[in-house]
Motif scaffolding. Structure first.
Motif, PDB file in Angstrom:
ATOM      1  N   PHE A  30       0.829  -1.204   0.000  1.00  0.00           N
ATOM      2  CA  PHE A  30       0.000   0.000   0.000  1.00  0.00           C
ATOM      3  C   PHE A  30       0.865   1.257   0.000  1.00  0.00           C
ATOM      4  CE2 PHE A  30      -3.930  -2.087   2.171  1.00  0.00           C
ATOM      5  CZ  PHE A  30      -4.158  -2.792   1.007  1.00  0.00           C
ATOM      6  N   ALA A  31       1.940   1.230   0.801  1.00  0.00           N
ATOM      7  CA  ALA A  31       2.831   2.387   0.853  1.00  0.00           C
ATOM      8  C   ALA A  31       3.531   2.584  -0.482  1.00  0.00           C
ATOM      9  CB  ALA A  31       3.846   2.210   1.978  1.00  0.00           C
ATOM     10  N   THR A  32       3.967   1.485  -1.086  1.00  0.00           N
ATOM     11  CA  THR A  32       4.610   1.592  -2.401  1.00  0.00           C
ATOM     12  C   THR A  32       3.676   2.214  -3.424  1.00  0.00           C
ATOM     13  OG1 THR A  32       5.932  -0.384  -1.902  1.00  0.00           O
ATOM     14  CG2 THR A  32       5.792   0.298  -4.203  1.00  0.00           C
ATOM     15  N   LYS A  33       2.426   1.779  -3.430  1.00  0.00           N
ATOM     16  CA  LYS A  33       1.456   2.296  -4.396  1.00  0.00           C
ATOM     17  C   LYS A  33       1.204   3.789  -4.192  1.00  0.00           C
ATOM     18  CE  LYS A  33      -3.321   1.608  -5.932  1.00  0.00           C
ATOM     19  NZ  LYS A  33      -4.562   0.811  -5.732  1.00  0.00           N
ATOM     20  N   GLN A  34       1.053   4.179  -2.919  1.00  0.00           N
ATOM     21  CA  GLN A  34       0.738   5.587  -2.649  1.00  0.00           C
ATOM     22  C   GLN A  34       1.905   6.510  -2.975  1.00  0.00           C
ATOM     23  OE1 GLN A  34      -2.280   6.615  -1.994  1.00  0.00           O
ATOM     24  NE2 GLN A  34      -2.985   4.488  -2.008  1.00  0.00           N
ATOM     25  N   PHE A  35       3.140   6.021  -2.827  1.00  0.00           N
ATOM     26  CA  PHE A  35       4.297   6.852  -3.153  1.00  0.00           C
ATOM     27  C   PHE A  35       4.646   6.781  -4.640  1.00  0.00           C
ATOM     28  CE2 PHE A  35       4.988   6.784   1.425  1.00  0.00           C
ATOM     29  CZ  PHE A  35       5.444   8.076   1.643  1.00  0.00           C
ATOM     30  N   ARG A  36       4.110   5.801  -5.374  1.00  0.00           N
ATOM     31  CA  ARG A  36       4.371   5.713  -6.803  1.00  0.00           C
ATOM     32  C   ARG A  36       3.381   6.546  -7.613  1.00  0.00           C
ATOM     33  NH1 ARG A  36       2.930   0.780  -7.715  1.00  0.00           N
ATOM     34  NH2 ARG A  36       0.966   1.351  -8.714  1.00  0.00           N
ATOM     35  N   GLN A  37       2.112   6.534  -7.214  1.00  0.00           N
ATOM     36  CA  GLN A  37       1.079   7.172  -8.030  1.00  0.00           C
ATOM     37  C   GLN A  37       1.269   8.673  -8.209  1.00  0.00           C
ATOM     38  OE1 GLN A  37      -2.589   5.826  -6.189  1.00  0.00           O
ATOM     39  NE2 GLN A  37      -2.833   4.201  -7.718  1.00  0.00           N
ATOM     40  N   GLY A  55      -0.354   6.149 -13.516  1.00  0.00           N
ATOM     41  CA  GLY A  55      -0.691   5.303 -14.657  1.00  0.00           C
ATOM     42  C   GLY A  55       0.466   4.524 -15.227  1.00  0.00           C
ATOM     43  N   VAL A  56       1.660   4.606 -14.644  1.00  0.00           N
ATOM     44  CA  VAL A  56       2.827   3.881 -15.154  1.00  0.00           C
ATOM     45  C   VAL A  56       3.433   3.077 -14.010  1.00  0.00           C
ATOM     46  CG1 VAL A  56       5.084   4.050 -16.253  1.00  0.00           C
ATOM     47  CG2 VAL A  56       3.289   5.679 -16.840  1.00  0.00           C
ATOM     48  N   LYS A  57       3.321   1.781 -14.115  1.00  0.00           N
ATOM     49  CA  LYS A  57       3.901   0.916 -13.089  1.00  0.00           C
ATOM     50  C   LYS A  57       5.006   0.076 -13.721  1.00  0.00           C
ATOM     51  CE  LYS A  57       3.088  -2.849  -9.854  1.00  0.00           C
ATOM     52  NZ  LYS A  57       4.397  -3.442 -10.249  1.00  0.00           N
ATOM     53  N   THR A  58       6.234   0.308 -13.296  1.00  0.00           N
ATOM     54  CA  THR A  58       7.377  -0.494 -13.716  1.00  0.00           C
ATOM     55  C   THR A  58       8.185  -0.849 -12.479  1.00  0.00           C
ATOM     56  OG1 THR A  58       8.827   1.427 -14.050  1.00  0.00           O
ATOM     57  CG2 THR A  58       7.461   0.728 -15.934  1.00  0.00           C
ATOM     58  N   ASP A  59       9.096  -1.791 -12.639  1.00  0.00           N
ATOM     59  CA  ASP A  59       9.938  -2.172 -11.503  1.00  0.00           C
ATOM     60  C   ASP A  59      10.794  -0.998 -11.036  1.00  0.00           C
ATOM     61  OD1 ASP A  59       8.895  -4.701 -11.577  1.00  0.00           O
ATOM     62  OD2 ASP A  59      10.580  -5.597 -12.673  1.00  0.00           O
ATOM     63  N   ASP A  60      11.311  -0.214 -11.972  1.00  0.00           N
ATOM     64  CA  ASP A  60      12.147   0.932 -11.578  1.00  0.00           C
ATOM     65  C   ASP A  60      11.321   1.978 -10.830  1.00  0.00           C
ATOM     66  OD1 ASP A  60      14.152  -0.401 -12.812  1.00  0.00           O
ATOM     67  OD2 ASP A  60      14.361   0.971 -14.507  1.00  0.00           O
ATOM     68  N   ASN A  61      10.088   2.211 -11.287  1.00  0.00           N
ATOM     69  CA  ASN A  61       9.231   3.148 -10.566  1.00  0.00           C
ATOM     70  C   ASN A  61       8.890   2.624  -9.178  1.00  0.00           C
ATOM     71  OD1 ASN A  61       9.238   4.851 -12.758  1.00  0.00           O
ATOM     72  ND2 ASN A  61       7.244   4.176 -13.539  1.00  0.00           N
ATOM     73  N   ASP A  62       8.690   1.302  -9.059  1.00  0.00           N
ATOM     74  CA  ASP A  62       8.435   0.720  -7.748  1.00  0.00           C
ATOM     75  C   ASP A  62       9.639   0.872  -6.832  1.00  0.00           C
ATOM     76  OD1 ASP A  62       5.852  -0.021  -8.256  1.00  0.00           O
ATOM     77  OD2 ASP A  62       6.327  -2.078  -8.830  1.00  0.00           O
ATOM     78  N   LEU A  63      10.848   0.711  -7.372  1.00  0.00           N
ATOM     79  CA  LEU A  63      12.053   0.892  -6.553  1.00  0.00           C
ATOM     80  C   LEU A  63      12.123   2.322  -6.012  1.00  0.00           C
ATOM     81  CD1 LEU A  63      14.743  -1.052  -8.634  1.00  0.00           C
ATOM     82  CD2 LEU A  63      13.801  -1.693  -6.412  1.00  0.00           C
ATOM     83  N   ALA A  64      11.813   3.296  -6.858  1.00  0.00           N
ATOM     84  CA  ALA A  64      11.823   4.690  -6.405  1.00  0.00           C
ATOM     85  C   ALA A  64      10.753   4.917  -5.337  1.00  0.00           C
ATOM     86  CB  ALA A  64      11.603   5.628  -7.594  1.00  0.00           C
ATOM     87  N   ALA A  65       9.583   4.301  -5.517  1.00  0.00           N
ATOM     88  CA  ALA A  65       8.519   4.455  -4.523  1.00  0.00           C
ATOM     89  C   ALA A  65       8.889   3.799  -3.207  1.00  0.00           C
ATOM     90  CB  ALA A  65       7.217   3.865  -5.071  1.00  0.00           C
ATOM     91  N   ILE A  66       9.546   2.650  -3.274  1.00  0.00           N
ATOM     92  CA  ILE A  66       9.999   1.980  -2.046  1.00  0.00           C
ATOM     93  C   ILE A  66      11.003   2.854  -1.314  1.00  0.00           C
ATOM     94  CG2 ILE A  66      11.274  -0.016  -1.171  1.00  0.00           C
ATOM     95  CD1 ILE A  66      10.052  -1.626  -3.506  1.00  0.00           C
TER      96      ILE A  66
END
Length: 524
Positions: free
Chosen positions: A126-133, A138-149
């Motif tokens: 949930f935290a990853t999603k909220q910091f990525r959006q 509208g763009v979900k990639t592994d690199d974007n998830d790493l930045a959100a984490i």
């Protein structure tokens, strides 16, 4: 004469400091100690077969670009080596590893990096999603998830997890497996009843609980039609049950024969239905045996923890206490009973904006559902079996509260009681109950019902007696002494009489042997 009365000064609780970070995710004291440019954060986005990781400093400067990490021992070792080299190259003095929780896929990475000496923080999806959006809508990639984490960890959402000890972990696994088998057996009950209605229509209605006595099912195994039961009569049914060594009552057999005389015509394929029912019955018996074996294992583990003291609470049995111990883990992980209800999510959601304040919504959705489930199950049992909580629930319902509200209220009260018992290493005391249950006596009754071998009974009773507070040893010995007298007078034969076990346990409790006359002694 005037008497000066001094008011007692009450020690006020210090109000908690306001912070926007999660308590278990705070990093800033460590960052201030080494400096932001010397503090590194490793972000790990986990998948099933491989993960991806990246190293940044606290400012977000990328020190190690996103790198694939296959889930093999060699690649884990290489990643740890590469991470240490990057730390030395960039002068990092402190590093944490923020791993996104992804089912169970994150566990190999977590274990491998923790074994290499790195501190692991867990980031909820949930935290990853909220910091990525906000950054990449509208763009979900592994690199974007790493930045959100990374952003989640910087803002205090990379949380430390208190580890479970081996006993708690084993309790958790066995309790969940038992619960799964119980649910599968319940599904079997429904299937068997459907088949039985086709073979012996109306037979199940002869009993309050068809599954409570194996004698009821033995008749269904031996007789494939109401006509066969009617021809056998009461004497024939009694002979069959005696051969199978099942206990029964003659009025019950008379009721069955009376039903058979009026039973409707069974299914035309009753023979096939009966064969299918027998196959399901074999599966049921196998699952029941496995469930009982698991329950014996749960009792063996429960007595090694202070959660065994919960057996002194009326309405709590061995399985309930063991499941709660497995889901909660060590009681030292909780600062108060509010830690239990908070982790289980036993509090209402709230929506407040300006003058609008909806403070009593539904239970929050983000919670430890397994812990909540066992607490709610215990609350249902207490409302059913405990007179105090049954009275409270009845009173609350009269005031307009629904059954779910009552169950949540009972679960919250029990959490407070359970914390006092387990953390305080004390037995149950409550003004609403005239006396508590006795731990060793309840444990002994459980083992007799489950057919536990005598040597295991003795080990469990001795382990449980070590958890009982010394001041309660005399009280715990009283029901055991009564059982010992009954055993001696009954002169029960066996390879290891229960009286011998009780003598050992009484000696462990510091209670002397019984002063019984020669009439109470077994001459053998």
């Amino acid at each position: 004469m005037a008497v000066a009365i001094q008011a007692k000064s009450r020690k006020r609780r210090s109000s908690p400091k306001l912070t926007v970070h999660k308590p278990h995710g705070v990093l800033h004291p460590r960052v201030q100690k080494v400096g932001p440019e010397r503090f590194g954060i490793v972000s790990v986005d986990c998948a099933k077969a491989q993960s991806k990781w990246m190293l940044c400093d606290f400012y977000g400067r990328v020190l190690q670009s996103p790198t694939l990490l296959p889930h093999t021992q060699g690649h884990f070792a290489s990643a740890a080596t590469l991470l240490r080299e990057a730390m030395a190259q960039h002068g990092l003095r402190d590093v944490i590893v923020a791993v996104e929780r992804t089912g169970n896929y994150h566990l190999p990475v977590k274990r491998a990096l923790a074994a290499s000496g790195f501190e692991i923080r867990i980031v909820h999806p949930f935290a990853t999603k909220q910091f990525r959006q906000p950054a990449n809508p509208g763009v979900k990639t592994d690199d974007n998830d790493l930045a959100a984490i990374f952003r989640a960890a910087v803002n205090g959402f990379g949380l430390t997890e208190l580890a479970l000890d081996d006993v708690s972990r084993e309790l958790q696994l066995l309790a969940r497996h038992r619960r799964d088998l119980v649910e599968k057996r319940s599904a079997l009950y429904c299937q068997m009843r459907e088949r039985l209605e086709a073979v012996l229509p109306g037979y199940a209605a002869c009993f309050e609980n068809l599954w409570a006595n194996e004698a009821n099912l033995e008749i269904a195994r031996r007789f494939a039609s109401p006509t066969a039961i009617r021809e056998a009569g009461v004497k024939g049914l009694a002979r069959v049950l005696k051969e199978a060594k099942h206990r029964f009552l003659m009025p019950t057999l008379e009721r069955i024969v009376a039903w058979a005389a009026l039973a409707p015509t069974p299914d035309p394929l009753a023979a096939i239905q009966h064969r299918l029912w027998l196959d399901l019955d074999v599966d049921r018996l196998a699952k029941t045996a496995r469930i009982q074996a698991l329950e014996r294992d749960l009792a063996r583990l429960l007595v090694q923890t202070p959660y065994v003291l919960l057996l002194s609470h009326p309405g709590i049995n061995v399985v309930s206490a063991a499941e709660l111990a497995g889901e909660m883990g060590p009681i030292s992980n909780y600062a108060s009973h509010r830690g239990i209800t908070g982790r289980a999510g036993l509090y209402p959601s709230r929506y407040q904006s300006d003058a609008v304040d909806l403070a009593n919504g539904e239970l929050i959705r983000c919670a430890n559902r397994s812990l909540r489930a066992i607490l709610m199950l215990i609350s249902s049992n207490l409302i059913k079996c405990n007179a105090h909580f049954r009275g409270l629930a009845s009173l609350w319902q009269k005031h307009g509260h629904g059954p779910k509200w009552c169950r949540v209220a009972v679960a919250s009260r029990f959490s407070r009681i359970a914390y006092q018992i387990v953390a305080g290493r004390q037995v149950f005391r409550h003004p609403s109950c005239r006396e508590r249950d006795y731990i060793l006596d309840k444990l002994l009754a459980f083992h007799k019902e489950h057919g536990t071998p005598p040597d295991q009974i003795l080990l469990d009773l001795q382990a449980a007696s070590a958890q009982v507070p010394p001041q309660e040893h005399a009280a715990e010995a009283a029901p055991l002494q009564a059982r010992l007298v009954t055993t001696r007078r009954g002169r029960r034969a066996g390879p290891q009489p229960i009286g011998d076990l009780l003598l050992v346990v009484l000696a462990r409790l510091g209670v002397g042997a019984l002063q019984s006359d020669s009439r109470d002694q077994d001459p053998s």
